[in-house]
Design an enzyme around this catalytic site. Structure first.
Site, mmCIF file in Angstrom:
data_model
loop_
_atom_site.group_PDB
_atom_site.id
_atom_site.type_symbol
_atom_site.label_atom_id
_atom_site.label_comp_id
_atom_site.label_asym_id
_atom_site.label_seq_id
_atom_site.Cartn_x
_atom_site.Cartn_y
_atom_site.Cartn_z
ATOM 1 N N GLU A 40 33.086 54.172 37.115
ATOM 2 C CA GLU A 40 32.023 53.567 36.302
ATOM 3 C C GLU A 40 30.846 54.512 36.096
ATOM 4 O O GLU A 40 30.260 54.567 35.019
ATOM 5 C CB GLU A 40 31.551 52.251 36.925
ATOM 6 C CG GLU A 40 32.538 51.092 36.742
ATOM 7 C CD GLU A 40 33.621 51.052 37.799
ATOM 8 O OE1 GLU A 40 33.658 51.967 38.653
ATOM 9 O OE2 GLU A 40 34.437 50.114 37.780
ATOM 10 N N HIS A 81 32.954 39.048 42.226
ATOM 11 C CA HIS A 81 33.335 38.991 40.810
ATOM 12 C C HIS A 81 32.701 37.809 40.091
ATOM 13 O O HIS A 81 33.195 37.386 39.050
ATOM 14 C CB HIS A 81 34.864 38.873 40.649
ATOM 15 C CG HIS A 81 35.624 40.118 40.944
ATOM 16 N ND1 HIS A 81 35.774 40.619 42.210
ATOM 17 C CD2 HIS A 81 36.289 40.976 40.129
ATOM 18 C CE1 HIS A 81 36.504 41.716 42.174
ATOM 19 N NE2 HIS A 81 36.822 41.967 40.918
ATOM 20 N N PHE A 137 33.010 43.844 35.392
ATOM 21 C CA PHE A 137 32.237 42.753 35.982
ATOM 22 C C PHE A 137 30.877 43.319 36.392
ATOM 23 O O PHE A 137 30.810 44.419 36.940
ATOM 24 C CB PHE A 137 32.956 42.172 37.210
ATOM 25 C CG PHE A 137 34.237 41.468 36.854
ATOM 26 C CD1 PHE A 137 34.230 40.169 36.361
ATOM 27 C CD2 PHE A 137 35.459 42.108 36.998
ATOM 28 C CE1 PHE A 137 35.412 39.526 36.011
ATOM 29 C CE2 PHE A 137 36.645 41.469 36.656
ATOM 30 C CZ PHE A 137 36.624 40.177 36.164
ATOM 31 N N GLU A 149 37.478 50.186 31.266
ATOM 32 C CA GLU A 149 38.736 50.113 31.999
ATOM 33 C C GLU A 149 39.692 49.166 31.270
ATOM 34 O O GLU A 149 39.352 48.003 31.045
ATOM 35 C CB GLU A 149 38.466 49.637 33.429
ATOM 36 C CG GLU A 149 37.762 50.720 34.244
ATOM 37 C CD GLU A 149 36.830 50.185 35.328
ATOM 38 O OE1 GLU A 149 36.877 48.985 35.612
ATOM 39 O OE2 GLU A 149 36.051 50.991 35.875
ATOM 40 N N ASP A 173 29.166 42.701 38.740
ATOM 41 C CA ASP A 173 29.156 42.963 40.188
ATOM 42 C C ASP A 173 29.397 44.451 40.493
ATOM 43 O O ASP A 173 29.035 44.933 41.560
ATOM 44 C CB ASP A 173 30.255 42.139 40.865
ATOM 45 C CG ASP A 173 30.242 40.684 40.415
ATOM 46 O OD1 ASP A 173 29.868 39.837 41.218
ATOM 47 O OD2 ASP A 173 30.593 40.417 39.235
ATOM 48 N N PHE A 174 30.009 45.162 39.553
ATOM 49 C CA PHE A 174 30.318 46.583 39.787
ATOM 50 C C PHE A 174 29.120 47.488 39.460
ATOM 51 O O PHE A 174 29.223 48.707 39.495
ATOM 52 C CB PHE A 174 31.523 47.040 38.956
ATOM 53 C CG PHE A 174 32.767 46.210 39.139
ATOM 54 C CD1 PHE A 174 32.913 45.348 40.229
ATOM 55 C CD2 PHE A 174 33.812 46.290 38.225
ATOM 56 C CE1 PHE A 174 34.062 44.577 40.397
ATOM 57 C CE2 PHE A 174 34.964 45.527 38.392
ATOM 58 C CZ PHE A 174 35.085 44.671 39.477
#
Lengths: 337, 325, 365
Positions: free
Chosen positions: A70, A139, A93, A30, A95-96
């Site tokens: 993603e 994040h 991140f 991204e 976290d994703f």
């Protein structure tokens, strides 16, 4: 050798050198270019924190912006890797991971085994992790342990610019899927980095401070706090071996065990949440394989078992620091049976 | 219809469909004996889809498949004996007995694996198509998926990405009407899966999956467009499966005689035979010779698979990494 | 009077040294220092050694305490004759402290900046230090680099213009080698380097493989060599630790490198983790394993040295050897009959590090 660049520049340089060397290396993520489809500047961002800045100018469409999908683009990187490319995909991140984990742990990690050793999947997934950025619970997590748990993945957690470049080059040249953890607080850290390309082999820990009293095993950003603590403790006559793991899968068991057999004391410092993390893994390893050498209980320095808080007042309490590490070392030194 | 199909093509198509049918019918019988570990999902009834699409593909084209993947494997050119051995969990299997029915794969022929994760192949085939595009070949990637996967985020994301990157890809939605036991009439929010194509900026085409010729023609157009740089297509193939979601599924959720009626009136092999013989393209004796040949081949594969050794303890720890320090 | 005051400061040993630890003084306040005398033990993160005095006179003050870590350039001690008062010394120290910025103006910094010369399309890295006196070109050995001379350069630069280069495949130079990776091919690089820097003639100081290279350069162009200084050179006999040569090229293991590097020194404590780390960092660079393997192949014939070199007529030479050399035997020291030979006790193959003071003296510092 005296040249100093930042951790971020080191990663960028590794990508650029490998893209120049090997046309099968491509990059995607991204805003990795930034500005795709818009009317203004191309390469406007070069990644959300600028790690891939400038690659578009040199390599054109070999670095691609992606939709915020993603699963699709991480999976595409995995698929392209199985078809002869060496993609470096950025999961912005870590976290994703929740929105694309299938493609990592069910597809990339398992191809080789499921397909009887016939698949080669040389994909690199770069991802930012870690607290200290005031970015709160979604994040800031430190999730490398979850990847290290999966057979088939290699997990890399560099702490310095030198290591970031050499480990990234190894990650790209490596023929297995590699998850590459970049601590966003370290991006501005400067250090000596050779201009030429070099690869640091996986599974080879670095000893960043030497001593015979206590072994501190750590990784990523925590290496710097551990070294600070070791320097402070050295002035008080406590000498610490500080082991920077560099990679947690594969894991350099030999360096850890050799050190603990010498010191008889272990403190593990890990930025990830305390249940089933790197600290518990190392503690278990040592308890099993170096039990006889232990002179004191193993100490673990980790954040508390809570999400990463937002307020700076709370986040600063959350992240382990040099003082907490020094305290843990002192307690194992003072232990009496 | 057959303007682009030579006599050899027709013979090949028939042999492929018959091989898939024989393979699956035999598995249906053998599974009941309890000798096959795990569970299997059979493709019988859907043969025209895999065959009609894959007849257009070269070895360097890639396909991604599903948990119901045996038909795709055979249509893409995999050998049946190592496939059968794999399904039996034997060391001589194509994956050494480490994958099984749901993960059977042969990258050498461009078959990127059956897939135990519904929708898992969508992103992967984007990667295969991207690799072909980056290398400048005119290769394509084809993702087979079911009506269940048509509601899965990975597939939807993949179709969007394929158009954004203008990838040489084909998405083949094999709509057999059931995701496990749930009807697609219930689970798919629009009338046709192909209706979603517009939302992803690609053409959507619906074909009758019992008709080899219809599938072949529609797939041919889509694949030619992809090879020429025209981007992806969503092809919905409406068809039926003869057996349950997996072996042992009694299909009590289906209407009485539903399968029997389809077998008798719309079976793809029956329609194909009727069409080529009435048009005088192939004669029945030729087809019967293929039937005998295929039956012998499948029988030999089963005998060999049963006799083959199982993997040993030494195989447990290998093939995880190319290299691990 | 303050012009009579001289300072002893933290040295800069190697390009990356930022600070050093004082391990202990070898002299006391009131002692009279001679130039070249070892006065204080210093340890950087890479190496430990004794600082040689560059001044003469009475040590009046010791400012750096044992175990203290100080930046490069920091004031360690003050030397001044008796007529300088304590007050004047206090004033000097105060003025120094006020003007001292760590990392700035340590003198050595400017001189040790890496520069590059383009020779036959190859980038050759080097440093220059000192601007007075004849040119001295330092040529390191197999697997070494310009930093091998860290205990020599400062002292030598007092009376020479000192060039320390990285041979192809080494240090900061390009990793592609000449077609002839042996001494003769490397000698052409050294002569090309002298051309590029406008040096008609120079003293050539070569260590080990660099010694053979210096000797080959003298054979190719004797008129350009003022004098040869050969330190434990290759090329004077058949024997060599071939296992070291091949092992160093082949290994990527820290342990193995440490084991091999230990053979370079009489005092194995010289092989710190940081030293091995630097070797590892060098060995990881793209092209380095191939370059080392090519040099090893050019150097060895089986387990013996491939070539034996003679001193060309008209060139005078000094041969310096560590008595405890485990890589190339000290017996080779007398192979060149016309050369002046110096065998130094308690030193191994890295004699210019282990007996830096003696070597510096022999090199004419």
């Amino acid at each position: 050798m005296a040249r100093k660049i930042t951790y971020k520049q080191a990663i960028n340089e590794a990508l650029a050198q490998e893209m120049a060397r090997d046309s099968s290396v491509i990059a995607m993520g991204e805003d990795n270019v930034g500005g795709a489809g818009a009317e203004g500047e191309k390469d406007a961002w070069g990644g959300v924190l600028g790690v891939t800045k400038g690659l578009y100018g040199r390599f054109g469409d070999r670095i691609m912006d992606t939709p915020i999908s993603e699963s699709a683009f991480i999976g595409a990187a995995v698929g392209a890797a199985a078809c002869g490319m060496r993609p470096v995909a950025e999961l912005m991140f870590v976290d994703f991971m929740g929105v694309c984990f299938d493609q990592i742990f069910n597809q990339a990690a398992k191809f080789r085994y499921m397909f009887g050793g016939k698949a080669v999947t040389p994909v690199v997934i770069r991802t930012m992790y870690g607290a200290g950025f005031r970015a709160a619970a979604q994040h800031s997590q430190c999730l490398y342990s979850m990847f290290a748990h999966i057979p088939g993945l290699k997990v890399v957690v560099p702490s310095t610019p030198y290591d970031a470049k050499g480990l990234m080059i190894q990650a790209i040249r490596d023929n297995d899927p590699v998850i590459f953890f970049e601590h966003k607080v370290l991006y501005t850290l400067e250090g000596e980095v050779p201009e030429g390309a070099y690869a640091i082999p996986f599974g080879e820990a670095d000893v960043v401070h030497e001593g015979d009293d206590v072994t501190i095993v750590t990784l990523g950003r925590m290496v710097h706090f551990a070294r600070d603590a070791a320097q402070t403790l050295a002035k008080r006559g406590i000498d610490c071996d500080v082991i920077d793991l560099r990679t947690i899968s594969p894991l350099d068991e030999e360096t850890i065990l050799e050190s603990v057999n010498r010191t008889g004391r272990l403190v593990v410092v890990d930025e990830s949440s305390p249940r089933c993390n790197v600290a518990t893994d190392i503690a278990a390893l040592v308890a099993q394989k170096a039990f006889a050498a232990l002179k004191a209980p193993i100490e673990q320095v980790t954040p508390p078992h809570v999400p990463v808080p937002f307020s700076d007042a709370l986040e600063d309490l959350y992240v382990p620091d040099a003082a907490r590490i020094a305290q843990a070392v002192t307690s194992v030194m003072e232990f009496k049976r | 219809m057959s303007a682009t199909l030579t006599r050899d093509d027709l013979l090949r198509a028939y042999r492929t469909m018959r091989t898939i049918r024989e393979f699956e019918e035999r598995l249906h019988v053998e599974f009941a004996t309890g000798e096959i570990p795990g569970f299997v999902h059979l493709y019988a009834g859907e043969e025209a889809s895999a065959t009609g699409v894959c007849l257009h593909l070269r070895p360097d084209d890639r396909i991604a498949s599903t948990h119901r993947g045996h038909g795709h494997c055979i249509a893409k050119g995999m050998e049946v004996a190592p496939m059968m051995a794999e399904i039996y969990g034997k060391k001589t299997g194509i994956c050494g007995g480490k994958g099984g029915s749901m993960h059977v794969a042969d990258l050498d022929v461009g078959m990127m694996g059956a897939n135990g994760i519904v929708g898992g192949g969508g992103p992967l085939i984007c990667g295969a198509a991207l690799a072909a595009k980056m290398k400048g070949t005119d290769g394509v990637g084809v993702c087979f998926f079911g009506d269940g996967a048509s509601n899965q985020g990975m597939i939807l994301e993949a179709m969007n990405l394929a158009t954004v990157w203008r990838l040489p890809a084909l998405f083949v939605a094999e709509n057999n009407g059931y995701a496990e036991a749930t009807s697609s009439k219930y689970s798919v929010a629009c009338d046709n899966i192909a209706d979603r194509a517009g939302g992803f900026g690609m053409p959507g085409v619906i074909v009758d999956g019992h008709d080899f010729f219809a599938v072949h023609e529609a797939a041919g157009e889509a694949i030619a467009r992809a090879r020429a740089g025209g981007g992806p297509t969503l092809l919905e193939v409406k068809l039926n499966r003869y057996y349950g979601h997996f072996e042992g599924d009694q299909q009590t959720y289906r209407a009485t005689d539903e399968v029997k009626r389809i077998r008798e009136t719309r079976d793809c092999l029956m329609l194909f035979t009727r069409r080529v013989s009435s048009a005088g393209l192939l004669d029945l004796a030729e087809l019967e010779a293929i039937d005998r040949d295929v039956a012998a081949q499948i029988d030999a594969a089963v005998v060999a698979a049963k006799a083959a050794p199982k993997p040993t303890a030494a195989d447990l720890l290998t093939d995880v990494y190319v290299e691990y320090a | 009077m303050s012009e009579l005051i001289q300072k002893i400061t933290m040295p800069k040993w190697g390009l990356s040294m930022q600070e050093g630890k004082v391990n202990g003084w070898l002299v006391h306040v009131g002692d009279t220092l001679r130039q070249g005398q070892e006065i204080v033990e210093i340890e950087s993160d890479k190496i430990a050694g004794a600082l040689e005095s560059s001044v003469e006179g009475t040590l009046r003050r010791v400012l750096a305490q044992e175990d203290e870590v100080l930046p490069v350039g920091a004031l360690l001690g003050v030397v001044a004759p008796a007529e300088v008062s304590d007050a004047e010394i206090d004033a000097f120290i105060e003025a120094f402290a006020a003007g001292f910025v760590p990392g700035e103006g340590s003198g050595a910094d400017a001189g040790s900046r890496v520069q590059y010369a383009e020779i036959d399309g190859r980038r050759i890295a080097y440093t220059v230090q000192g601007d007075a006196g004849p040119a001295l070109v330092l040529i390191h050995g197999y697997g070494g680099d310009k930093n091998n001379w860290l205990f020599n350069v400062d002292t030598l630069a007092e009376r020479h213009t000192v060039y320390a280069l990285d041979l192809p495949g080494h240090g900061d130079s390009d990793k592609a080698l000449p077609a002839d990776a042996g001494p003769a091919g490397m000698a052409q690089v050294v002569l090309g380097f002298m051309d590029a820097l406008g040096l008609d003639a120079a003293h050539l100081v070569g260590h080990s493989f660099g010694g053979a290279t210096a000797l080959a350069a003298a054979q190719a162009a004797p008129q350009r060599v003022r004098r040869l200084h050969l330190i434990a050179p290759a090329g004077l006999g058949a024997e060599i630790d071939a296992d070291y040569v091949r092992g160093f090229a082949a290994t990527n293991s820290r342990k193995e490198l440490g084991r091999l590097a230990a053979r370079l020194f009489a005092d194995e404590a010289q092989v710190t983790r940081a030293l091995v780390d630097d070797l590892l960092k060098f060995k990881r660079l793209d092209g380095v394993p191939e370059a080392l393997a090519a040099i090893a192949a050019a150097l060895l014939d089986g387990d013996a040295q491939r070539m034996q070199l003679d001193l060309p007529p008209g060139v005078s030479a000094t041969v310096i050897w560590g008595e405890l050399d485990r890589i190339i035997p000290v017996a080779h020291a007398t192979a060149l009959t016309s050369a002046a030979v110096h065998v130094l006790p308690d030193a191994g193959h890295m004699v210019m590090m282990e007996a830096a003071r003696e070597v510096n003296r022999l090199l004419g510092a």
